[in-house]
Enzyme design. Structure first.
Site, PDB file in Angstrom:
ATOM      1  CB  VAL A 194      -2.158  -4.065   3.900  1.00 33.49           C
ATOM      2  CG1 VAL A 194      -1.988  -4.989   2.707  1.00 33.49           C
ATOM      3  CG2 VAL A 194      -3.195  -4.650   4.861  1.00 33.49           C
ATOM      4  CD  GLU A 195      -0.020  -1.092  -0.444  1.00 30.62           C
ATOM      5  OE1 GLU A 195       1.067  -1.419  -0.928  1.00 30.62           O
ATOM      6  OE2 GLU A 195      -1.102  -1.363  -0.993  1.00 30.62           O
ATOM      7  CB  THR A 196       5.174  -0.045   3.961  1.00 31.12           C
ATOM      8  OG1 THR A 196       4.467   0.968   4.703  1.00 31.12           O
ATOM      9  CG2 THR A 196       5.080   0.265   2.485  1.00 31.12           C
ATOM     10  CE1 TYR A 236      -3.446  -3.948  -0.425  1.00 26.27           C
ATOM     11  CE2 TYR A 236      -5.453  -2.755  -0.994  1.00 26.27           C
ATOM     12  CZ  TYR A 236      -4.150  -2.758  -0.545  1.00 26.27           C
ATOM     13  OH  TYR A 236      -3.558  -1.574  -0.199  1.00 26.27           O
TER      14      TYR A 236
END
Lengths: 170, 365
Positions: free
Chosen positions: B156-158, B347
């Site tokens: 999800v982050e990168t 999230y």
């Protein structure tokens, strides 16, 4: 007349540009001052996301249960109709005691022990999911009952056939 | 080509003459505007600039507490650039859009999840698992955090390091610390942490790249989190969040040891449980947001969880609007720990659902 006219227009263009600049500056200024005069009450309404409310007491967590053994199901192989849980089942208990979740990777079959794992395939597109047996199948019309998300991932439509293979113990 | 340009010029001229014939501008406009402009420039520009240099001087002075030469701090900050587009993005992200109330997001879950639960990301996640299976297994043993949860977060982050941001951290933090009053205190602290971090890690402060908010590497750690939670998981002598193995250990370490509330990640415990709720109790329970209460207490307030296994644990009600209706979950301690990575139930749900999909993909291969 023509020249003067063009000059006047150019002048106006410059004026308009300058005006735009001045306006943005003004806006910036007002924006800054508005933010500075924000009252504490307004701040309360939109708390900054990185400063969450912290629970006052530390959670007491139940001691971890012994790791579930997944029984051997490698002998198991069948095919036939699949059914899907009705969405109202979300939040209700399954026969194993686990709670049915529309997003859970679970299934009901008639004749495998709980926590056994099965690989379900949609032969029409080759999509596969691995599901954990958590419920008893009571009807004879289907060979397996799938969670909502499992059926979605298999792109299963009502009345479609699936193949089911048991997986070995872990 | 030339003909085309000429054509356009003629058209343009024609359009202008039409415009000015029908909407003649007042004659004195130009002079008034010029005067306004000069007036505004004269009074605002110096004050704006002065305020900023004062802030930077003050910050540089504060950094002496941490053993920095204020001249060095100022010289570094002078080489940083204020990025206006960061302020624009932050303003858009920080202000809830119309139609969203406090407890319900404006973008429903089923739209939000399309950004994260993509076939591509699931495939990338399974590939990353195969590539770093040993490190992921070691992280699971040491910290108790399942491989798929670590993969969910990094995904999800990168997208597994594919999108770690291309802003210079110094530009991002300098912009937000001195030009974004709403969060100035937070970002000035992160700027301070960044200076200390680059000194500890022996980095050039102008070099590290990351997100527009100053988050770095595979796991998008802010400078303070970097200093606190990044571990040298590949034992090469450097705590490096731009290294995949260090990132795996660091994400697990963060979930296990994040200490501002929550008990840390609990091994072999579920993240959430599906539940029903008495309809009239929904709003009250959602109002609690991240204020975790005991499940017993939540049940007394209308939660209808079909088990007593978690009665002594803490939980929060989670509502998700799916394509087939609105459903409810109880987020348990491990769900709360994911929200410590990013303070949002959507999230945490995206991380958890991506984790489940990746696990399923990894197991079916």
């Amino acid at each position: 007349m023509q020249w003067r006219c063009i000059n006047w227009r150019n002048g106006l263009k410059i004026a308009m540009k300058l005006n735009k600049l001045a306006l943005t500056l003004l806006l910036l200024l007002t924006a800054c001052s508005v933010q500075k005069t924000e009252t504490p009450a307004q701040k309360m309404e939109t708390p900054p996301p990185e400063q969450p409310t912290v629970p006052t007491e530390l959670p007491q967590v139940t001691p971890p249960p012994p790791r579930k053994m997944t029984p051997d199901a490698s002998h198991y192989s069948t095919q036939g109709l699949a059914s899907v849980y009705p969405k109202q089942s979300h939040g209700s208990s399954m026969a194993s005691g686990e709670i049915y979740d529309i997003y859970g990777m679970t299934a009901a079959v008639a004749d495998l022990p709980f926590n056994a794992r099965v690989e379900v395939t949609n032969p029409l597109n080759g999509n596969k999911v691995v599901l954990s047996v958590q419920d008893r199948l009571t009807t004879r019309e289907a060979v397996i009952q799938l969670s909502y998300i499992a059926a979605e991932l298999l792109e299963l439509r009502p009345g479609m056939q699936v193949t089911v293979h048991g997986l070995p113990a872990r | 080509m030339v003909m085309m340009i000429l054509n356009l010029m003629i058209l343009n001229r024609f359009w202008k003459s039409v415009r000015f014939t029908f909407f003649p501008p007042p004659k004195s406009n130009f002079m008034i505007q010029l005067k306004n402009f000069i007036f505004i420039i004269f009074f605002t520009l110096p004050t704006l600039l002065a305020a900023k240099t004062d802030d930077i001087e003050l910050f540089a002075q504060e950094m002496t507490q941490h053993g920095f030469d204020p001249n060095y701090v100022v010289s570094v900050l002078k080489q940083a650039k204020v990025k206006k587009n960061i302020i624009t993005v932050m303003n858009r992200a920080g202000v809830p859009s119309k139609g969203s109330s406090g407890k319900r997001p404006s973008t429903p879950w089923y739209k939000y999840q399309r950004n994260f639960l993509t076939e591509q990301r699931i495939k990338q996640g399974a590939a990353f698992w195969r590539e770093h299976a040993a490190a992921l297994q070691r992280a699971e043993q040491e910290y108790g955090v399942p491989a798929e949860i670590i993969l969910g977060i990094i995904g999800v982050e990168t997208s597994y390091g594919r999108n770690m941001g291309s802003f210079r951290i110094i530009d991002a933090l300098m912009t937000l610390a001195f030009n974004y009053p709403r969060r100035a205190e937070y970002f000035r602290n992160e700027l301070k942490e960044f200076f200390i971090l680059v000194r500890e890690q022996n980095l050039n402060p102008l070099e590290p790249l990351g997100s527009y908010a100053g988050a770095m590497g595979f796991g998008q750690f802010m400078p303070s989190s970097y200093r606190e939670y990044v571990v040298d998981f590949n034992h090469d002598g450097h705590r490096n969040i731009w290294n995949a193995e260090d990132a795996i250990g660091s994400v697990a370490n963060y979930l296990k040891n994040y200490n501002k509330g929550g008990a840390g990640w609990q091994r072999d415990q579920p993240v959430l449980q599906a539940t029903l709720v008495r309809p009239e109790a929904v709003d009250g329970l959602l109002d609690l947001r991240f204020d975790m209460k005991s499940i017993t207490e939540l049940k007394n307030s209308g939660l209808q969880l079909a088990t007593d296994r978690y009665d002594h644990d803490l939980g929060m009600l989670v509502e998700m609007e799916t394509e087939v209706g609105t459903f409810y979950w109880v987020g348990l301690n491990n769900f709360y720990m994911i929200t410590r990575y990013n303070n949002s139930t959507r999230y945490a749900m995206a991380v958890y659902q991506l984790a489940q999909r990746i696990k399923n993909r990894y197991e079916t291969q």
